[in-house]
Each structure stands twice: as structure tokens, then as C-alpha cells.
Enzyme design. Structure first.
Site, mmCIF file in Angstrom:
data_model
loop_
_atom_site.group_PDB
_atom_site.id
_atom_site.type_symbol
_atom_site.label_atom_id
_atom_site.label_comp_id
_atom_site.label_asym_id
_atom_site.label_seq_id
_atom_site.Cartn_x
_atom_site.Cartn_y
_atom_site.Cartn_z
ATOM 1 N N LYS A 185 5.473 10.873 -63.474
ATOM 2 C CA LYS A 185 5.865 12.362 -64.035
ATOM 3 C C LYS A 185 5.357 11.980 -65.500
ATOM 4 C CE LYS A 185 9.407 14.088 -66.115
ATOM 5 N NZ LYS A 185 8.189 14.964 -66.761
ATOM 6 N N GLU A 261 11.974 1.615 -71.678
ATOM 7 C CA GLU A 261 11.533 1.241 -73.152
ATOM 8 C C GLU A 261 11.968 2.594 -73.818
ATOM 9 O OE1 GLU A 261 9.758 -1.170 -74.393
ATOM 10 O OE2 GLU A 261 9.118 -1.978 -72.579
ATOM 11 N N CYS A 295 7.501 5.327 -81.402
ATOM 12 C CA CYS A 295 8.484 4.481 -81.130
ATOM 13 C C CYS A 295 8.788 3.128 -82.157
ATOM 14 C CB CYS A 295 9.058 3.947 -79.878
ATOM 15 S SG CYS A 295 7.680 3.032 -78.939
ATOM 16 N N GLU A 392 15.905 8.279 -85.247
ATOM 17 C CA GLU A 392 14.554 8.319 -85.250
ATOM 18 C C GLU A 392 14.071 9.412 -86.145
ATOM 19 O OE1 GLU A 392 13.597 7.984 -81.009
ATOM 20 O OE2 GLU A 392 12.019 6.480 -81.688
HETATM 21 P P1 NAP Z 1 12.267 12.032 -73.945
HETATM 22 O O1 NAP Z 1 13.067 13.526 -74.153
HETATM 23 O O2 NAP Z 1 13.378 11.131 -73.413
HETATM 24 O O3 NAP Z 1 11.671 12.583 -72.477
HETATM 25 C C1 NAP Z 1 10.646 11.276 -71.833
HETATM 26 C C2 NAP Z 1 10.414 11.847 -70.605
HETATM 27 O O4 NAP Z 1 11.540 11.915 -69.749
HETATM 28 C C3 NAP Z 1 9.622 13.023 -70.401
HETATM 29 O O5 NAP Z 1 8.794 12.890 -69.175
HETATM 30 C C4 NAP Z 1 10.662 14.118 -69.848
HETATM 31 O O6 NAP Z 1 10.143 14.993 -69.151
HETATM 32 C C5 NAP Z 1 11.698 13.064 -69.164
HETATM 33 N N1 NAP Z 1 12.888 13.519 -68.904
HETATM 34 C C6 NAP Z 1 13.767 14.277 -69.838
HETATM 35 N N2 NAP Z 1 14.859 14.508 -69.255
HETATM 36 C C7 NAP Z 1 14.979 13.952 -68.075
HETATM 37 C C8 NAP Z 1 16.073 13.738 -67.109
HETATM 38 N N3 NAP Z 1 17.277 14.243 -67.254
HETATM 39 N N4 NAP Z 1 15.676 12.871 -66.078
HETATM 40 C C9 NAP Z 1 14.352 12.572 -65.918
HETATM 41 N N5 NAP Z 1 13.376 12.615 -66.729
HETATM 42 C C10 NAP Z 1 13.477 13.340 -67.902
HETATM 43 O O7 NAP Z 1 11.424 11.552 -74.787
HETATM 44 P P2 NAP Z 1 10.155 12.155 -75.466
HETATM 45 O O8 NAP Z 1 10.588 13.004 -76.700
HETATM 46 O O9 NAP Z 1 9.231 12.729 -74.774
HETATM 47 O O10 NAP Z 1 9.396 10.820 -76.441
HETATM 48 C C11 NAP Z 1 9.948 10.359 -77.397
HETATM 49 C C12 NAP Z 1 11.030 9.162 -77.329
HETATM 50 O O11 NAP Z 1 10.257 8.403 -76.653
HETATM 51 C C13 NAP Z 1 11.340 8.690 -78.596
HETATM 52 O O12 NAP Z 1 12.663 8.350 -78.505
HETATM 53 C C14 NAP Z 1 10.350 7.280 -78.533
HETATM 54 O O13 NAP Z 1 11.062 6.132 -79.503
HETATM 55 C C15 NAP Z 1 10.604 6.680 -77.172
HETATM 56 N N6 NAP Z 1 9.535 5.990 -76.900
HETATM 57 C C16 NAP Z 1 9.607 4.797 -76.726
HETATM 58 C C17 NAP Z 1 8.583 3.850 -76.248
HETATM 59 C C18 NAP Z 1 8.705 2.397 -76.224
HETATM 60 O O14 NAP Z 1 8.163 1.699 -75.728
HETATM 61 N N7 NAP Z 1 10.032 1.892 -76.281
HETATM 62 C C19 NAP Z 1 7.271 4.506 -76.406
HETATM 63 C C20 NAP Z 1 7.147 5.804 -76.801
HETATM 64 C C21 NAP Z 1 8.108 6.549 -76.953
HETATM 65 P P3 NAP Z 1 10.023 16.438 -69.879
HETATM 66 O O15 NAP Z 1 8.991 16.297 -70.770
HETATM 67 O O16 NAP Z 1 9.817 17.419 -68.813
HETATM 68 O O17 NAP Z 1 11.347 16.999 -70.594
#
Ligand code: NAP
Length: 488
Positions: A185, A261, A295, A392
Site C-alpha cells: 500500500k 522504519e 527520515c 522532524e
Molecule cells: P505517514 O503519514 O506515517 O504515512 C506513511 C504511510 O502510512 C502512507 O502510506 C499512509 O497512507 C499510511 N498510513 C497513514 N495512516 C495510516 C493508518 N492509520 N493505518 C495504516 N496506514 C496508514 O508518513 P509520511 O508522511 O508518508 O512519510 C514521512 C514519514 O516517514 C517521516 O516521519 C519520515 O521520517 C518517515 N520515514 C522513515 C523512513 C525510515 O526508514 N525510518 C524512511 C522514509 C520515511 P496515506 O498516504 O494514505 O495517508
């Protein structure tokens, strides 16, 4: 069945329906989700909006394919992954343009991402044939202990928008190598790259149902339904710590194996015995890769007092000279942020820091044009209670804080719930290693501005995550140890 294809700007064709059981399916509801180009705020394409029923059809497809895929020889799985790597290299240019279109990142960053993403397929093609167990004699001598690794089971893979290709291949590669089937997804902002990858994996010979890709506007309901199905045994999530916590709670209901992650708040530490030239290059890479939307992005820059002025002026000069613009243009060095909310968040973090006494050396403003742009920004005299030292930033903003000694900077670096990566610049290797050992993070870049490597274990400690991706560790995240006790 007819596949809904969108022809995007630049002539790129991508499927936009659901990919379930090896077939492209229009959503039964007819609902679709707009995908916006962050460089100009125009609708690029619409993708299918999957329902919970379609999520369950994907689980059925993954379950039907699971025994066959687990029984496929490691060499056959490796060959398919290797072919997927080659196809990504073949399609590198159009994939990079696609990433720039839907994510906004500068083409140079997108090209870097495609190369990095493809390497996960090559690396896990090589790992697929090295799933070694072991045999030992029990200390009592009473039995033999045989350990072998088996696929963990059907995996739900959830990815963020900031690396639409690499976060997907970093999960699909090891899942397939280990013998798991999966449901991907992707984030709603950047689904097109995931669908392009689905097409490419089918061309590489991945059997129907082994990889299913679905977009949805109801991420929570979708994930909950999948995790409620007892056949699903793995959740691999990359995204924010906030959503990670929600998913961990949900996964507890069925005791699903989780790899997480999550977010970061990376310190970037420059001691006064470091090469300033090297530290500036490293800071530009660590801060501005992906326009700061990583990240691993340097979030807090700590510079020792003796070189703080020179470092700050030089970093501001470099940041201020970046060409900001449409991600798809070859001349762009810093693209837009992903959406309007991201710009609003970055602007409010900068405003908060300035209200608490920070000085703006360069930037500090949104760009007055269509698209989600914020100027590359350097702040000095940042107060310890400024929000951007604790959250962040996820944008092109570099806050600089002066420190005096090693103990002080280690305490500052560790004063966060996050622990993904830290950057340390020093001319004294012993100091570099000593500081690396004392910093609470899963990864350290010592005199380097980047850590990501498919052959290395990527991941965080504290609230930055659980488990590792890449390296052999990444394969083990999709495997279960099976212990057989016997005697002969
Ligand atoms: P996010 O809001 O947490 O969303 C990530 C994914 O989760 C998206 O596919 C999102 O879908 C989905 N999602 C949201 N709410 C959900 C729920 N209740 N249940 C299941 N899935 C759900 O993060 P983002 O804004 O896309 O990405 C940025 C974040 O990712 C930052 O905090 C960054 O640090 C972190 N990140 C970490 C790494 C690592 O390797 N540690 C790498 C890259 C990014 P939707 O798009 O439909 O909301």
C-alpha cells in the site's frame, strides 16, 4: 480486463488501477484519488481507491500464491529479482521522471533514488540463495539443534511518499527473496511509482498474486482489515512514528510480526578539528538530499564554537545559491515540498524559531508561485526550546546550534525520542568512534553525509523503529527461524 492507463506529462504511461492477483482491476466503487504534481498543483492522474473488500481480495490472492512461491527454488526467486533489477535499470530515466512528477523532488535526486531502489532487487537476488541455517550439538550432548529459515508469511507493506520507489523495493526485495507474498500500500501522494513497479515486476516474471499493489483513501480501515486476517503474519511499515504507534497497537491484536522504519531527528555534529570543506559538502548532502524530505535528513546542526561562524556563513552561501524550481527540470537543485500542509508546517517551524530569537542567514520564506515551494534556509542563534530542534522539519531548513565540548554535544544529540541516524565530522578518528558509540542511534555517518546502502542494515533505535532493512538483516525480517530438535 482493460487496464486503466494514464499518459502523464513527458509521455510516461502508467497503470492506475488496482493490481490484484496479477490483474489490473478498476475499483468496484468507481472511486478514484487525484494525484497532484507538487511543482504546479495540477492533477497528474487519478488512481483507483480500493475498498476493504478489495483489500481482502488482495489477501486472498496473496494466500493463493503463497505455497507456490515459498516452494519456488531460491535460484528461481533470485533470477526474477535480478531481472527486476535489470528492468529498473532499463527504465531508470522514465521512473526518475515519474518520481519527480508525483513527489516533486529534483530529477538528480529522483535518478539517485531509482539507482538506490534498483540495488535492493540486485542485493536481495544475491541474498535469496544465501538463506543459511545451522546445526549444532546441544551443550548436554543429548540432541542436535537444527535451525532453518522459512518465509514469515503474507506481508502487508506500507510505504511513505518521500522515496516512492526505494521504500517499496527495500520491502518487496527481501519479502520475495525470503519466499513471502505481499500486499503493497503506497502513500496516496505518490502511488504512480508503485504501480509502475508492479508492471515491471510482472514483466520480470513475478507470478500472479505474489505482489499485489493497492491504493486507498482509507489507509486505517484498509490496514486494519488486512491485519485482522489471521493469514497475514507480517507488517513492514515505513512512515511517521505517530502512525507507527497506531499500527503497532493494531498488530498486537493478532501478534503480527512487525518491522518499523519510523521518523528521525538526526544531529549533524561538526567538531572544530574537522575539515570544514568536507563538513559543508556532507551537510549539503545530509540536509538537502530530497529537499530535506528524508527520515535521515540532518535536522539539528551542532557546530563547535571555534568554527561556527565560518561554517554557518559558508553553509548559508551554498544553500542560498541552490536553484529552486520544478522538480522535472534538469536545472533544478531543490524541488517543491510534497503538499501544501508540508509547506505550512515548515513555515510555522521557522516562524517559531525566529520568534524565539533565531536569525535567518538565508531563506526563511515561501516562494510566491504555484507549487509547494519553500526557500532553502539557514538559521543561527536557535534557542534550545525552538520546536524545530525537537520535531522532524522535513524541509530545506538547517538550524545551527553552537556547542563547546564533547559531553555537551552528545547530551544534546541524545535528547530526543528519535534515534535513526547521526552525522559526526572530526579529524580525530578515535574521537569519531568514541562519539559514535555514545550516540543513541541505529546508524552513524562518520565524516560522511550519507549512510543509505542496500548492503548495510538500515534502521533506528528508540522511537525511530524496530528491525532493520537491507543487508542480510533485511531478509531475516521476512523469515522465521524453525528449530528442529533431533538426534542421530
Ligand atoms: P505517514 O503519514 O506515517 O504515512 C506513511 C504511510 O502510512 C502512507 O502510506 C499512509 O497512507 C499510511 N498510513 C497513514 N495512516 C495510516 C493508518 N492509520 N493505518 C495504516 N496506514 C496508514 O508518513 P509520511 O508522511 O508518508 O512519510 C514521512 C514519514 O516517514 C517521516 O516521519 C519520515 O521520517 C518517515 N520515514 C522513515 C523512513 C525510515 O526508514 N525510518 C524512511 C522514509 C520515511 P496515506 O498516504 O494514505 O495517508
Amino acid at each position: 480486463m482493460r487496464t486503466e492507463m494514464s499518459t502523464l506529462a513527458l509521455g510516461i504511461e502508467v497503470p492506475t488501477d488496482l493490481f490484484i492477483g496479477g490483474q489490473w482491476r478498476a475499483p468496484a466503487s468507481g472511486r478514484r484519488i487525484d494525484v497532484i504534481n507538487p511543482s504546479n498543483e495540477e492533477v497528474l492522474a487519478t488512481v483507483a481507491d480500493a475498498s476493504v473488500e478489495e483489500a481482502m481480495q488482495a489477501v486472498d490472492a496473496a494466500a493463493a500464491a503463497a505455497p507456490g512461491w515459498a516452494a519456488t527454488s531460491p535460484r528461481a526467486r533470485a533470477d526474477i529479482l535480478r531481472r527486476a533489477y535489470e528492468l529498473m535499470v532499463r527504465d531508470a530515466d522514465s521512473l526518475a521522471r515519474l518520481i519527480s512528477l508525483e513527489n516533486g523532488k529534483a530529477l538528480a535526486d529522483a535518478r539517485g533514488e531509482v539507482a538506490y531502489a534498483a540495488e535492493f532487487f540486485r542485493w536481495f537476488a544475491e541474498e535469496a540463495v544465501r538463506i543459511n541455517g545451522d546445526i549444532s550439538i546441544a551443550p548436554s550432548g543429548a540432541s542436535r539443534i537444527i535451525v532453518q529459515y522459512q518465509p514469515v508469511g503474507i506481508a502487508l507493506l506500507i510505504t511513505p511518499w518521500n522515496f516512492p520507489a526505494a521504500m517499496a523495493t527495500r520491502k518487496i526485495g527481501p519479502a520475495l527473496a525470503a519466499g513471502c507474498t505481499c500486499i503493497l500500500k503506497p502513500a496516496t501522494e505518490t502511488p504512480l511509482t508503485a504501480y509502475a513497479l508492479a508492471n515491471l515486476l510482472a514483466e520480470a516474471g513475478v507470478p500472479a498474486g505474489v505482489v499485489n499493489v493497492l491504493t486507498t483513501s482509507s489507509a486505517g480501515k484498509f490496514a486494519n482489515a488486512i491485519l485482522d486476517d489471521a493469514r497475514v503474519r507480517k507488517l513492514s511499515f515505513t512512515g511517521s512514528t505517530e502512525v507507527g504507534r497506531v499500527l503497532l497497537r493494531k498488530a498486537a491484536d493478532s501478534v503480527v510480526n512487525c518491522s518499523m522504519e519510523l521518523g528521525g531527528n538526526a544531529p549533524f555534529i561538526v567538531f572544530d578539528d574537522a575539515s570544514i570543506d568536507a563538513a559543508i559538502e556532507g551537510a549539503m548532502l545530509a540536509k538537502m538530499r530530497n529537499g530535506g524530505e528524508a527520515c535521515t535528513a540532518a535536522n539539528r546542526i551542532y557546530v563547535q564554537r571555534g568554527i561556527a561562524d565560518e561554517f554557518s556563513q559558508r553553509l548559508a552561501q551554498r544553500m542560498g545559491a541552490l536553484t529552486v524550481g520544478d522538480g522535472c527540470l534538469d536545472t533544478t537543485q531543490c524541488g517543491p515540498l510534497v503538499n501544501a500542509g508540508a509547506v505550512a508546517k515548515v513555515a510555522s517551524l521557522v516562524d517559531d524559531a525566529v520568534a524565539k530569537g533565531a536569525r535567518v542567514l538565508t531563506g526563511g520564506e515561501r516562494l510566491d508561485r504555484n507549487g509547494y515551494f519553500y526557500q532553502p534556509t539557514v538559521l543561527v542563534d536557535v534557542a534550545p526550546n525552538a520546536d524545530l530542534l525537537h520535531e522532524e522539519i522535513f524541509g530545506p531548513v538547517a538550524p545551527i546550534v553552537i556547542f563547546d565540548d564533547e559531553d555537551e554535544v552528545i547530551a544534546l544529540a541524545n535528547a530526543t525520542e528519535y534515534g535513526l541516524v547521526a552525522y559526526v565530522y572530526t579529524g580525530d578518528l578515535a574521537r569519531g568512534l568514541r562519539v559514535s558509540e555514545r550516540i543513541e542511534s541505529g546508524m552513524i555517518a562518520l565524516n560522511r553525509g550519507i549512510v543509505s546502502d542496500p548492503a548495510a542494515p538500515f534502521g533506528g533505535v528508540k522511537q525511530s523503529g524496530l528491525g532493520r532493512e537491507g543487508a542480510h538483516h533485511g531478509l531475516l525480517e521476512f523469515s522465521e527461524a524453525k528449530y528442529i530438535s533431533t538426534q542421530w
